[in-house]
Design a protein around this motif. Structure first.
Motif, PDB file in Angstrom:
ATOM      1  N   GLY A  34       0.792  -1.223   0.000  1.00 19.39           N
ATOM      2  CA  GLY A  34       0.000   0.000   0.000  1.00 19.39           C
ATOM      3  C   GLY A  34       0.828   1.278   0.000  1.00 19.39           C
ATOM      4  O   GLY A  34       0.303   2.351   0.257  1.00 19.39           O
ATOM      5  N   THR A  35       2.117   1.169  -0.277  1.00 18.26           N
ATOM      6  CA  THR A  35       2.975   2.346  -0.364  1.00 18.26           C
ATOM      7  C   THR A  35       3.653   2.370  -1.728  1.00 18.26           C
ATOM      8  O   THR A  35       3.838   1.333  -2.358  1.00 18.26           O
ATOM      9  N   ASP A  36       4.027   3.560  -2.158  1.00 20.13           N
ATOM     10  CA  ASP A  36       4.657   3.695  -3.474  1.00 20.13           C
ATOM     11  C   ASP A  36       6.107   3.236  -3.489  1.00 20.13           C
ATOM     12  O   ASP A  36       6.597   2.764  -4.503  1.00 20.13           O
ATOM     13  N   GLU A  37       6.788   3.384  -2.380  1.00 20.84           N
ATOM     14  CA  GLU A  37       8.214   3.057  -2.327  1.00 20.84           C
ATOM     15  C   GLU A  37       8.481   1.877  -1.403  1.00 20.84           C
ATOM     16  O   GLU A  37       7.959   1.824  -0.290  1.00 20.84           O
ATOM     17  N   ALA A  38       9.322   0.971  -1.862  1.00 21.34           N
ATOM     18  CA  ALA A  38       9.747  -0.154  -1.033  1.00 21.34           C
ATOM     19  C   ALA A  38      10.812   0.321  -0.056  1.00 21.34           C
ATOM     20  O   ALA A  38      11.524   1.283  -0.338  1.00 21.34           O
ATOM     21  N   PRO A  39      10.935  -0.336   1.083  1.00 16.98           N
ATOM     22  CA  PRO A  39      11.966   0.059   2.046  1.00 16.98           C
ATOM     23  C   PRO A  39      13.368  -0.103   1.464  1.00 16.98           C
ATOM     24  O   PRO A  39      13.668  -1.099   0.810  1.00 16.98           O
ATOM     25  N   GLN A  40      14.198   0.882   1.702  1.00 12.41           N
ATOM     26  CA  GLN A  40      15.595   0.816   1.284  1.00 12.41           C
ATOM     27  C   GLN A  40      16.412   0.239   2.437  1.00 12.41           C
ATOM     28  O   GLN A  40      16.147   0.539   3.597  1.00 12.41           O
ATOM     29  N   ALA A  41      17.398  -0.543   2.122  1.00 16.07           N
ATOM     30  CA  ALA A  41      18.224  -1.183   3.157  1.00 16.07           C
ATOM     31  C   ALA A  41      18.950  -0.158   4.019  1.00 16.07           C
ATOM     32  O   ALA A  41      19.229  -0.424   5.192  1.00 16.07           O
ATOM     33  N   GLY A  49      12.839  -6.689   9.254  1.00 15.29           N
ATOM     34  CA  GLY A  49      11.831  -7.528   8.601  1.00 15.29           C
ATOM     35  C   GLY A  49      11.304  -6.934   7.318  1.00 15.29           C
ATOM     36  O   GLY A  49      11.217  -7.604   6.293  1.00 15.29           O
ATOM     37  N   GLU A  50      10.955  -5.651   7.369  1.00 15.73           N
ATOM     38  CA  GLU A  50      10.430  -4.980   6.177  1.00 15.73           C
ATOM     39  C   GLU A  50      11.464  -4.935   5.059  1.00 15.73           C
ATOM     40  O   GLU A  50      11.142  -5.186   3.896  1.00 15.73           O
ATOM     41  N   VAL A  51      12.679  -4.625   5.417  1.00 21.15           N
ATOM     42  CA  VAL A  51      13.745  -4.522   4.416  1.00 21.15           C
ATOM     43  C   VAL A  51      14.018  -5.883   3.784  1.00 21.15           C
ATOM     44  O   VAL A  51      14.140  -6.001   2.552  1.00 21.15           O
ATOM     45  N   LEU A  52      14.086  -6.930   4.598  1.00 20.67           N
ATOM     46  CA  LEU A  52      14.395  -8.257   4.066  1.00 20.67           C
ATOM     47  C   LEU A  52      13.250  -8.835   3.243  1.00 20.67           C
ATOM     48  O   LEU A  52      13.485  -9.493   2.226  1.00 20.67           O
ATOM     49  N   VAL A  53      12.016  -8.585   3.649  1.00 22.78           N
ATOM     50  CA  VAL A  53      10.871  -9.042   2.847  1.00 22.78           C
ATOM     51  C   VAL A  53      10.873  -8.338   1.494  1.00 22.78           C
ATOM     52  O   VAL A  53      10.675  -8.978   0.448  1.00 22.78           O
ATOM     53  N   ALA A  55      13.409  -7.104  -0.102  1.00 21.15           N
ATOM     54  CA  ALA A  55      14.527  -7.630  -0.894  1.00 21.15           C
ATOM     55  C   ALA A  55      14.215  -9.021  -1.441  1.00 21.15           C
ATOM     56  O   ALA A  55      14.552  -9.328  -2.598  1.00 21.15           O
ATOM     57  N   ALA A  56      13.570  -9.852  -0.645  1.00 17.43           N
ATOM     58  CA  ALA A  56      13.227 -11.209  -1.101  1.00 17.43           C
ATOM     59  C   ALA A  56      12.212 -11.167  -2.239  1.00 17.43           C
ATOM     60  O   ALA A  56      12.355 -11.885  -3.235  1.00 17.43           O
ATOM     61  N   VAL A  57      11.207 -10.324  -2.107  1.00 17.47           N
ATOM     62  CA  VAL A  57      10.196 -10.196  -3.165  1.00 17.47           C
ATOM     63  C   VAL A  57      10.837  -9.654  -4.436  1.00 17.47           C
ATOM     64  O   VAL A  57      10.607 -10.163  -5.541  1.00 17.47           O
ATOM     65  N   GLN A  58      11.677  -8.638  -4.277  1.00 23.47           N
ATOM     66  CA  GLN A  58      12.351  -8.050  -5.439  1.00 23.47           C
ATOM     67  C   GLN A  58      13.251  -9.083  -6.121  1.00 23.47           C
ATOM     68  O   GLN A  58      13.274  -9.186  -7.349  1.00 23.47           O
ATOM     69  N   GLY A  59      13.988  -9.846  -5.331  1.00 17.33           N
ATOM     70  CA  GLY A  59      14.873 -10.866  -5.896  1.00 17.33           C
ATOM     71  C   GLY A  59      14.115 -11.959  -6.628  1.00 17.33           C
ATOM     72  O   GLY A  59      14.536 -12.418  -7.693  1.00 17.33           O
ATOM     73  N   ALA A  60      12.993 -12.382  -6.054  1.00 12.86           N
ATOM     74  CA  ALA A  60      12.187 -13.424  -6.699  1.00 12.86           C
ATOM     75  C   ALA A  60      11.628 -12.938  -8.034  1.00 12.86           C
ATOM     76  O   ALA A  60      11.680 -13.655  -9.042  1.00 12.86           O
TER      77      ALA A  60
END
Length: 83
Positions: A34-41, A49-53, A55-60
């Motif tokens: 529900g946000t425009d920007e994904a969390p940056q590391a 948790g938010e950052v790793l999720v 990153a995992a979604v982006q990597g997949a």
């Protein structure tokens, strides 16, 4: 010569794939979080948790798009030049 053509097609495919994967990830993240920007590391406003999720979604997504384009490009090059 066929290796040069295949390598060039692979480079172009990779660039296009990166752009497609980035656009798909942005839309998926917007839909899921529900946000425009994904969390940056490097951002302090998000937890681990938010950052790793993210990153995992982006990597997949990147992996699936890359595999699909690599496979498609490879088959197309083989059909076009034989071999």
């Amino acid at each position: 010569m066929s290796k040069i053509v295949a390598r060039g097609a692979g480079v172009v495919s990779g660039m296009i794939g990166g752009a497609i994967a980035g656009a798909v990830f942005k839309q998926v993240w917007k839909l899921v979080a529900g946000t425009d920007e994904a969390p940056q590391a490097t951002s302090d406003e998000y937890g681990w948790g938010e950052v790793l999720v993210a990153a995992a979604v982006q990597g997949a997504i990147f992996g699936v798009v890359k595999a699909a384009l690599d496979r498609s490009t490879s088959r197309s090059v083989h059909r076009a030049i034989g071999g």
